[in-house]
Every structure is written in structure tokens, then in C-alpha cells.
Design a protein around this motif. Structure first.
Motif, PDB file in Angstrom:
ATOM      1  N   UNK A  78       0.783  -1.313   0.080  1.00  0.00           N
ATOM      2  CA  UNK A  78      -0.284   0.048   0.055  1.00  0.00           C
ATOM      3  C   UNK A  78       0.917   1.253   0.130  1.00  0.00           C
ATOM      4  N   UNK A  79       0.252   2.417  -0.266  1.00  0.00           N
ATOM      5  CA  UNK A  79       0.803   3.636  -0.109  1.00  0.00           C
ATOM      6  C   UNK A  79       1.563   3.873   0.927  1.00  0.00           C
ATOM      7  N   UNK A  80       0.771   3.666   2.130  1.00  0.00           N
ATOM      8  CA  UNK A  80       1.443   3.892   3.348  1.00  0.00           C
ATOM      9  C   UNK A  80       2.742   3.267   3.545  1.00  0.00           C
ATOM     10  N   UNK A  81       3.180   2.476   2.832  1.00  0.00           N
ATOM     11  CA  UNK A  81       4.546   1.912   2.727  1.00  0.00           C
ATOM     12  C   UNK A  81       5.325   2.321   1.561  1.00  0.00           C
ATOM     13  N   UNK A  82       4.572   3.156   0.571  1.00  0.00           N
ATOM     14  CA  UNK A  82       5.022   3.326  -0.691  1.00  0.00           C
ATOM     15  C   UNK A  82       5.374   2.178  -1.536  1.00  0.00           C
ATOM     16  N   UNK A  83       4.472   1.316  -1.364  1.00  0.00           N
ATOM     17  CA  UNK A  83       4.486   0.050  -1.973  1.00  0.00           C
ATOM     18  C   UNK A  83       5.672  -0.699  -1.948  1.00  0.00           C
ATOM     19  N   UNK A  84       6.396  -0.664  -0.829  1.00  0.00           N
ATOM     20  CA  UNK A  84       7.363  -1.317  -0.363  1.00  0.00           C
ATOM     21  C   UNK A  84       8.498  -0.685  -0.193  1.00  0.00           C
ATOM     22  N   UNK A  85       8.618   0.713  -0.774  1.00  0.00           N
ATOM     23  CA  UNK A  85      10.117   1.480  -0.768  1.00  0.00           C
ATOM     24  C   UNK A  85      10.321   1.829   0.413  1.00  0.00           C
ATOM     25  N   UNK A  86       9.316   1.675   1.751  1.00  0.00           N
ATOM     26  CA  UNK A  86       9.824   1.959   2.995  1.00  0.00           C
ATOM     27  C   UNK A  86      10.609   0.721   3.803  1.00  0.00           C
ATOM     28  N   UNK A  87      10.419  -0.306   3.116  1.00  0.00           N
ATOM     29  CA  UNK A  87      11.050  -1.203   3.841  1.00  0.00           C
ATOM     30  C   UNK A  87      12.255  -1.819   3.395  1.00  0.00           C
ATOM     31  N   UNK A  88      13.249  -2.744   4.077  1.00  0.00           N
ATOM     32  CA  UNK A  88      14.239  -3.297   3.335  1.00  0.00           C
ATOM     33  C   UNK A  88      14.695  -4.535   3.782  1.00  0.00           C
ATOM     34  N   UNK A  89      15.061  -5.379   3.114  1.00  0.00           N
ATOM     35  CA  UNK A  89      15.714  -6.690   3.784  1.00  0.00           C
ATOM     36  C   UNK A  89      16.945  -6.810   3.194  1.00  0.00           C
ATOM     37  N   UNK A  90      17.858  -7.006   3.974  1.00  0.00           N
ATOM     38  CA  UNK A  90      19.588  -6.916   3.548  1.00  0.00           C
ATOM     39  C   UNK A  90      20.153  -8.052   3.952  1.00  0.00           C
ATOM     40  N   UNK A  91      20.988  -8.688   3.045  1.00  0.00           N
ATOM     41  CA  UNK A  91      22.100  -9.777   3.362  1.00  0.00           C
ATOM     42  C   UNK A  91      23.234  -9.356   2.732  1.00  0.00           C
ATOM     43  N   UNK A  92      24.173  -9.300   3.748  1.00  0.00           N
ATOM     44  CA  UNK A  92      25.591  -9.119   3.412  1.00  0.00           C
ATOM     45  C   UNK A  92      26.089 -10.482   3.312  1.00  0.00           C
ATOM     46  N   UNK A  93      26.948 -10.566   2.263  1.00  0.00           N
ATOM     47  CA  UNK A  93      27.614 -11.901   2.193  1.00  0.00           C
ATOM     48  C   UNK A  93      29.103 -11.965   1.652  1.00  0.00           C
ATOM     49  N   UNK A  94      29.906 -12.871   2.213  1.00  0.00           N
ATOM     50  CA  UNK A  94      31.193 -13.026   1.608  1.00  0.00           C
ATOM     51  C   UNK A  94      31.385 -14.594   1.419  1.00  0.00           C
ATOM     52  N   UNK A  95      32.208 -14.611  -0.099  1.00  0.00           N
ATOM     53  CA  UNK A  95      32.264 -15.940  -0.550  1.00  0.00           C
ATOM     54  C   UNK A  95      33.803 -16.109  -0.960  1.00  0.00           C
ATOM     55  N   UNK A  96      34.419 -17.480  -0.640  1.00  0.00           N
ATOM     56  CA  UNK A  96      35.768 -17.471  -0.919  1.00  0.00           C
ATOM     57  C   UNK A  96      36.094 -18.880  -1.691  1.00  0.00           C
ATOM     58  N   UNK A  97      36.791 -18.790  -2.748  1.00  0.00           N
ATOM     59  CA  UNK A  97      37.212 -19.806  -3.404  1.00  0.00           C
ATOM     60  C   UNK A  97      38.359 -20.410  -2.850  1.00  0.00           C
ATOM     61  N   UNK A  98      38.297 -21.550  -2.080  1.00  0.00           N
ATOM     62  CA  UNK A  98      39.484 -22.224  -1.414  1.00  0.00           C
ATOM     63  C   UNK A  98      40.239 -22.945  -2.645  1.00  0.00           C
ATOM     64  N   UNK A  99      39.555 -23.767  -3.378  1.00  0.00           N
ATOM     65  CA  UNK A  99      40.232 -24.615  -4.518  1.00  0.00           C
ATOM     66  C   UNK A  99      39.085 -24.502  -5.595  1.00  0.00           C
ATOM     67  N   UNK A 100      39.679 -25.415  -6.721  1.00  0.00           N
ATOM     68  CA  UNK A 100      38.867 -25.297  -7.880  1.00  0.00           C
ATOM     69  C   UNK A 100      37.402 -25.817  -7.413  1.00  0.00           C
ATOM     70  N   UNK A 101      37.388 -26.639  -6.474  1.00  0.00           N
ATOM     71  CA  UNK A 101      36.000 -27.490  -5.996  1.00  0.00           C
ATOM     72  C   UNK A 101      35.514 -27.180  -4.827  1.00  0.00           C
ATOM     73  N   UNK A 102      36.155 -26.154  -3.854  1.00  0.00           N
ATOM     74  CA  UNK A 102      35.575 -26.220  -2.649  1.00  0.00           C
ATOM     75  C   UNK A 102      35.401 -24.445  -2.656  1.00  0.00           C
ATOM     76  N   UNK A 103      34.427 -23.978  -2.226  1.00  0.00           N
ATOM     77  CA  UNK A 103      33.801 -22.760  -1.858  1.00  0.00           C
ATOM     78  C   UNK A 103      33.414 -22.423  -0.550  1.00  0.00           C
ATOM     79  N   UNK A 104      33.559 -21.241  -0.016  1.00  0.00           N
ATOM     80  CA  UNK A 104      33.104 -21.277   1.387  1.00  0.00           C
ATOM     81  C   UNK A 104      32.481 -19.779   1.424  1.00  0.00           C
ATOM     82  N   UNK A 105      31.400 -19.730   2.365  1.00  0.00           N
ATOM     83  CA  UNK A 105      30.515 -18.624   2.605  1.00  0.00           C
ATOM     84  C   UNK A 105      30.027 -18.095   3.628  1.00  0.00           C
ATOM     85  N   UNK A 106      29.820 -16.792   3.931  1.00  0.00           N
ATOM     86  CA  UNK A 106      29.043 -16.445   5.259  1.00  0.00           C
ATOM     87  C   UNK A 106      28.177 -15.253   4.918  1.00  0.00           C
ATOM     88  N   UNK A 107      27.277 -15.212   5.701  1.00  0.00           N
ATOM     89  CA  UNK A 107      26.208 -14.046   5.390  1.00  0.00           C
ATOM     90  C   UNK A 107      25.483 -13.579   6.404  1.00  0.00           C
TER      91      UNK A 107
END
Lengths: 300, 187
Positions: A78-107
């Protein structure tokens, strides 16, 4: 006379063929001498996310990817929330490639202050040439822990109640240079569910694709089908997400629409509370930036 | 008719000329280097195939583009995916001749300046090129060195406006080969 002319032409052609073929013959020599090489398919997907879910890709060896994901509020708020513009959901993530076959990540997710950690294993790589493999197979395993205050502090709460797990088997194939597709059977285990009617073990089937419309822009779409009657006490729906990947030098921008509120696999599968039909649509974007941390051997 | 048979058989013999004068490598090194105000880009390929016929001067190269190694994984992906399109055009080739092969003696150690001329094919585009280089003969082996520039636009490699400051229009190619006598079990 005629015969002589024919003869002359024939000889000329023969001679010409010999000189032109000398270099071709040398090329054949090279080809015979060359050791067979395996041509591994690169960039099945541009980033480690198809849209919001995991792709078959892992961070390149020695590289760190910073992913900033943002979802606005629902379009039907609705307009009260400016159709969603007022709210936000965020994820900050880091990923690292250890080897060609293994990746690790946190968020870190702002939704219920959830921390997630994951490992992805690239078991098979699509390739042609010496070694032939028709698809890429990645196993993704994740743990999520929400850290907001207990909803009911009067009862006995266990730390383990905060934890849920997600496992995916991601089978992907790049069909030519433009089109890639993957299917991802997904299993989520939630340690504590709201009611007795809810399952702890939840199954979903994901499918996602990418279509390159230019060298740097692709259209991506993704569907996670939630098998019915697993979550009963709260509304829970399958998710559909569609968007555009735009690649600039060191960044990939993904702009998309989705009915999933969450940004980690556990919540995407189990906490999607609305559908596209009732306007529960979120505008979102991911920005991925890649950094080389450990250079390849030859450059150290 | 007899004459014809004679000439044809001569040609046949000629085309089957022995491998005695052939030199080959599969571990040649080609480096490309792009220097621009914003970014220096270097890539090395140490799996270059090349062959030289020291009798006729025929000189050929085959370069697998996916074998170029970059300092940054992202550069390598962009090189393969966006610029050189290595799925569509997996190899670069050179088919040519050493113009002054008569000046080179593979029997005697020494350094020779050479001029190589032929057809260079990159990204599906073939251009006639003439470049200078050197051959250094040492104990029956030939060390080949050359440095030259190519224009990316000659090979239809497009650089988008946003990164024109990051990629030089002209890239420097360094060739470094150690050719060894071709040992064939057939001949």
C-alpha cells in the motif's frame, strides 16, 4: 594442344596444392603431437546466484566475492509503505574460493538477524575434449542461525532451536554460449517448527536458467517448487524470481522481482508467505564485487 | 605421358619430403600485454604448439585461447566470454613462412634475424602479417623470439565504451619458443 593446356593447368594446380598443403601438413603434425586437452566450460552462470538461489558456480580459486543483496518491501503493502520502498531486507555476504572444487561463504541477514554459513563443492565440471562431462554438479550445504530475541522467553528455549539447514544438489548445463539451465533438488531441515502439524524435513525442487541477450546482459529466472502439505501452520508458497544480470568491469548487478522475502536458502524455501497473484512481490537487487586475494602461481 | 608420370612422381616425392628438418614444440610461451592508464593486463600461455620446417621455412602456430592465464580470474573470464569468445573461436592459428630461411643454418650455432610472413587468425578473422624476430640456434635447438603489436580492432574484438580506459587498443604479443628436432617413429 588441348591436352597440353590441361596438363599444364593440372600441374600448376598440383604444385599450388603442394605448397598450400605444406603448412596444413605442418598443422597436422602439431595436432598429432599435441597432448589432448580438456576444455572446461566457464561461466555457466555469471555469479554464484541464479537470481536469489544458489547457482552451480563457486567463487574462483583465491578470489573473494562480496555480495550485497537487498529486497524492498512487498508491492501490495500500500501507499502507506510506498508500495514497499519504505522497507528493506538486506543480506551481506562473503564467499571465498578455496580450491577449484571448494567454496566457503558467510552471510548476515537482517531478516530475524540470521547468520548463515555454507560450503559448496563442485563435484563435476562440464567439459569437452580429452575428458567429457555433459554437466556440472555442485553440492551446496548451509546452516542458518537466527539471533533475534526468543518469541516466548517464558518457556525453556534451546540454542539448537535457532538452527536450520539446507542441502542442495545442483545439476547444471551450459547449452551453447547463450543458454544455461540447472535443476536443484533441495532439502531443508528446521530444528524447531511452529506447530505439531509442520514438518521438520522440507523438500523443494528448484529450476533456474539464464539466457544471454548480449555480451554483458542476461535474463535469468528461477522457480522453487515447494512440495505441498509440509508447512501447515503458516502460509508457505513456491517462489518464482525473474531478473536481469548486468555485468560491468568488476561488478555484476542483478535486478529482479521475486515473491520470496528471505535471502538465504532456508528462508527462501520455508518462509515465502505470499504469491505473485496476490501482489506479494518484492523488488530486489544483488551487487557482487570480486576481489583477487591469492594470485595464480605464475603471478606470485 | 611418360613425362607427366615423371613430374607427378617428383611432386609426390617432394610432398613426402622427410621430417629431418622439422622442429616442433608444445610448450611454447606467448604473452600478451595491454597497458592502459587504468589497468595493466597480462596473460601467459605456456602450452603453445608450433612447428617449423627449416628446409622450406614453413612455420605454423596453434594457440588454445583458454590456456591463457591471467592474474585475475575475472579478467580471464571476461577474455574468454566477452572479448575473444573462446567457445566460438577456441584457437588462434598462424600459417606462414620464414622469408629468409636460407640465411638460417640449423647445423651451426648462431643468432639470426628473421622475417616471418603469413596468415594470423584470431577471433575468426584472418589477417596477413609480417613480423620480425630472431632465431637462435644452439646445439640443434632453435630458440625463437619475437615481439610485436596487434590491433584488437583488426580482429573484430570489440571493447565497450565503459572500459575503453582499461584496455589498450593495441596489445603487445611476445613469442618465446624452444623448438626441438621432431622425432617421429614413422619416418
Amino acid at each position: 594442344m588441348k591436352i597440353r593446356i590441361y596438363l599444364f593447368v593440372f600441374l600448376f594446380l598440383a604444385l599450388f596444392a603442394v605448397t598450400a598443403n605444406a603448412q596444413e601438413a605442418m598443422m597436422n603434425l602439431i595436432n598429432k603431437d599435441a597432448k589432448p586437452v580438456t576444455d572446461y566450460t566457464s561461466a555457466t552462470f555469471k555469479t554464484t546466484r541464479v537470481v536469489i538461489g544458489q547457482s552451480c558456480e563457486i567463487a574462483p580459486t583465491g578470489n573473494l566475492i562480496l555480495v550485497f543483496s537487498h529486497h524492498f518491501g512487498a508491492l501490495n503493502s500500500g501507499y502507506e509503505n510506498l508500495y514497499g520502498l519504505k522497507q528493506s531486507q538486506v543480506r551481506l555476504g562473503l564467499e571465498y574460493g578455496v580450491t577449484k572444487w571448494l567454496g566457503l561463504g558467510v552471510g548476515l541477514n537482517t531478516l530475524q538477524n540470521t547468520w548463515d554459513g555454507f560450503a559448496n563443492f563442485k563435484i563435476l565440471r562440464q567439459s569437452k575434449g580429452a575428458k567429457k562431462m555433459p554437466f556440472t554438479l555442485t553440492i551446496f550445504g548451509s546452516t542458518a542461525i537466527y539471533t533475534t530475541k526468543w518469541a516466548d522467553p517464558t518457556r525453556t528455549n534451546y540454542f539448537t532451536s535457532r538452527i536450520s539447514y539446507a542441502t542442495q544438489v545442483i545439476l547444471a548445463r551450459k547449452f551453447g554460449e547463450r543458454f544455461s539451465f540447472q535443476i536443484a533438488p533441495t532439502y531443508v531441515h528446521v530444528n524447531l517448527v511452529p506447530s505439531y502439524d509442520d514438518h521438520n524435513n522440507i523438500f523443494a525442487l528448484g529450476a533456474g536458467g539464464r539466457f544471454k541477450i548480449s555480451q554483458r546482459v542476461s535474463v535469468n529466472a528461477e522457480y522453487y517448487y515447494l512440495f505441498p502439505k509440509q508447512i501447515r501452520s503458516t502460509p508457505a508458497y513456491s517462489t518464482f524470481s525473474a531478473g536481469v544480470d548486468i555485468e560491468t568491469g568488476g561488478h555484476v548487478f542483478q535486478i529482479f522481482l521475486t515473491n520470496a522475502n528471505g535471502e538465504n536458502m532456508e528462508t527462501i524455501v520455508t518462509q515465502t508467505t505470499g504469491t505473485w497473484w496476490n501482489g506479494n512481490i518484492f523488488l530486489g537487487f544483488n551487487i557482487s564485487r570480486i576481489f583477487t586475494v591469492v594470485k595464480p602461481k605464475a603471478y606470485r | 605421358m611418360k613425362k607427366l608420370i615423371f613430374i607427378l612422381s617428383c611432386l609426390a616425392v617432394f610432398s613426402l619430403s622427410s621430417n629431418a628438418q622439422k622442429f616442433i614444440t608444445k610448450t611454447g610461451h606467448i604473452k600478451f600485454y595491454s597497458d592502459s592508464p587504468a589497468e595493466k593486463i597480462e596473460a601467459n600461455n605456456r602450452q603453445v604448439n608450433a612447428a617449423l620446417d627449416a628446409a622450406t621455412g614453413d612455420f605454423v602456430f596453434k594457440v588454445l585461447l583458454k590456456s591463457f592465464e591471467f592474474e585475475k580470474a575475472l579478467m580471464q573470464e571476461h577474455f574468454n566470454e566477452n572479448y575473444i569468445e573462446s567457445d566460438k573461436f577456441p584457437i588462434a592459428t598462424f600459417l606462414g613462412k620464414v622469408n629468409n630461411i636460407k640465411d638460417v643454418s640449423v647445423a651451426k650455432d648462431g643468432k639470426y634475424d628473421v622475417v616471418v610472413e603469413g596468415k594470423l587468425t584470431i577471433h575468426g578473422v584472418t589477417q596477413q602479417v609480417t613480423e620480425k624476430g630472431s632465431f637462435e640456434v644452439k646445439q640443434g635447438k632453435i630458440a625463437v623470439n619475437a615481439k610485436f603489436n596487434i590491433l584488437l580492432s583488426d580482429y573484430n574484438v570489440k571493447i565497450p565504451g565503459a572500459v575503453t580506459n582499461n584496455i589498450s587498443k593495441s596489445v603487445e604479443i611476445t613469442v618465446d619458443l624452444n623448438l626441438e628436432k621432431f622425432a617421429s617413429s614413422v619416418n
